[in-house]
Write an enzyme that holds these catalytic residues in place. Structure first.
Site, mmCIF file in Angstrom:
data_model
loop_
_atom_site.group_PDB
_atom_site.id
_atom_site.type_symbol
_atom_site.label_atom_id
_atom_site.label_comp_id
_atom_site.label_asym_id
_atom_site.label_seq_id
_atom_site.Cartn_x
_atom_site.Cartn_y
_atom_site.Cartn_z
ATOM 1 N N VAL A 1 -30.143 -10.183 -20.942
ATOM 2 C CA VAL A 1 -28.777 -10.391 -21.434
ATOM 3 C C VAL A 1 -28.511 -9.603 -22.710
ATOM 4 O O VAL A 1 -27.423 -9.047 -22.901
ATOM 5 C CB VAL A 1 -28.518 -11.888 -21.686
ATOM 6 C CG1 VAL A 1 -27.105 -12.100 -22.216
ATOM 7 C CG2 VAL A 1 -28.718 -12.694 -20.414
ATOM 8 N N TYR B 1 -31.492 -13.585 -14.177
ATOM 9 C CA TYR B 1 -31.410 -13.023 -15.524
ATOM 10 C C TYR B 1 -32.043 -13.957 -16.546
ATOM 11 O O TYR B 1 -32.146 -15.167 -16.340
ATOM 12 C CB TYR B 1 -29.955 -12.726 -15.910
ATOM 13 C CG TYR B 1 -29.094 -13.942 -16.158
ATOM 14 C CD1 TYR B 1 -29.006 -14.521 -17.426
ATOM 15 C CD2 TYR B 1 -28.351 -14.521 -15.129
ATOM 16 C CE1 TYR B 1 -28.206 -15.625 -17.662
ATOM 17 C CE2 TYR B 1 -27.544 -15.627 -15.357
ATOM 18 C CZ TYR B 1 -27.476 -16.176 -16.626
ATOM 19 O OH TYR B 1 -26.683 -17.279 -16.849
ATOM 20 N N CYS B 2 -32.482 -13.363 -17.655
ATOM 21 C CA CYS B 2 -33.002 -14.106 -18.796
ATOM 22 C C CYS B 2 -32.641 -13.317 -20.051
ATOM 23 O O CYS B 2 -31.890 -12.341 -19.976
ATOM 24 C CB CYS B 2 -34.510 -14.326 -18.687
ATOM 25 S SG CYS B 2 -35.481 -12.803 -18.585
ATOM 26 N N THR B 3 -33.151 -13.700 -21.200
ATOM 27 C CA THR B 3 -32.737 -13.065 -22.452
ATOM 28 C C THR B 3 -33.159 -11.606 -22.541
ATOM 29 O O THR B 3 -32.353 -10.729 -22.858
ATOM 30 C CB THR B 3 -33.303 -13.832 -23.658
ATOM 31 O OG1 THR B 3 -32.854 -15.184 -23.601
ATOM 32 C CG2 THR B 3 -32.844 -13.202 -24.968
ATOM 33 N N GLY C 1 -35.596 -10.122 -20.086
ATOM 34 C CA GLY C 1 -36.067 -9.582 -18.816
ATOM 35 C C GLY C 1 -37.484 -9.954 -18.431
ATOM 36 O O GLY C 1 -37.879 -9.797 -17.270
#
Length: 246
Positions: free
Chosen positions: A119, A90-92, A94
């Protein structure tokens, strides 16, 4: 081929499975890694409970699980079974997951999953379920609580003791930081973005280390959550080099 995207609902179900105490979930946890592909300063103020990331400032510095001389000890993908282990990334927003999942696929990892929309999208749909702290954002706000995305929710998961997590720690002394917002080092030639408790801000005059306190170009200590102006305002002594009380 990129990773399989999981909707926020699907992601939450996978996290619930990982953190449950039944026998089946224990087996699942042994063959699944929750991987944070963001930078260290993003992780510092918030991440999913149980997530891992290499202890590097920038995720691009990781060895991506390669078994050679460049591998770092903190790489969570070292010695992982690339055929059987599920990697949940996951990241902020995508985008970085798409990049790194492609790299991991090239390295032989078979079962790759990403959080669709990142996220920020998850917090909008599911709230802070399994999320600890705030979300770092790349604008003047720097840090946003989950309630920004879904009003009426809290800022951390229930039953989690932040004191036992590598989370919200002062860059200098390691104490718990309650104001989840970074500041830049007062040394204009350093400008490091870091978390800092109020005591260390006062002791080191807004700098990230003792060495920076003796730098020739120091900006004034900012009070509260103010941000520095453009660097040219402070260059060549054009800004008064005085401290502001916190």
């Amino acid at each position: 081929m990129r990773a399989t995207p999981l909707t926020p609902v699907e992601w939450r179900k996978r996290l619930n499975s990982l953190h449950s105490n039944d026998h089946a979930a224990s087996n699942d946890q042994a063959t699944c890694i929750l991987l944070d592909v963001r930078n260290g300063y993003e992780w510092d103020i918030g991440h999913f409970h149980g997530a891992q990331r290499p202890e590097v400032d920038c995720f691009r510095s990781t060895s991506f699980g390669l078994s050679d001389a460049e591998v770092i000890d903190s790489d969570p993908l070292v010695n992982v079974d690339r055929d059987k282990t599920d990697i949940l990334m996951y990241c902020t927003g995508g985008i970085r997951c798409d990049v790194y999942s492609t790299i991991l696929r090239q390295k032989g990892f078979k079962n790759l999953y990403t959080l669709k929309g990142g996220v920020s999208h998850y917090l909008e749909k599911e709230g802070p379920e399994k999320w600890i702290g705030n979300l770092f954002v790349f604008d003047s706000r720097l840090s946003l609580p989950p309630s920004t995305f879904k009003p009426g929710v809290g800022t951390s998961i229930r039953g989690h003791d932040a004191a036992h997590d590598k989370y919200a720690r002062c860059y200098l002394c390691g104490s718990q930081v309650h104001e989840l917002r970074h500041r830049n080092c007062a040394n204009i030639d350093c400008n490091l973005l870091f978390l800092c408790c109020r005591n260390c801000v006062e002791d080191l005059r807004g700098c990230c280390c003792p060495k920076c306190t003796t730098a020739p170009r120091l900006r004034p200590v900012l009070s509260g959550h103010e941000r520095y102006k453009k660097w040219h305002v402070y260059r060549d002594g054009s800004s008064e080099q005085t401290s502001v009380s916190l």
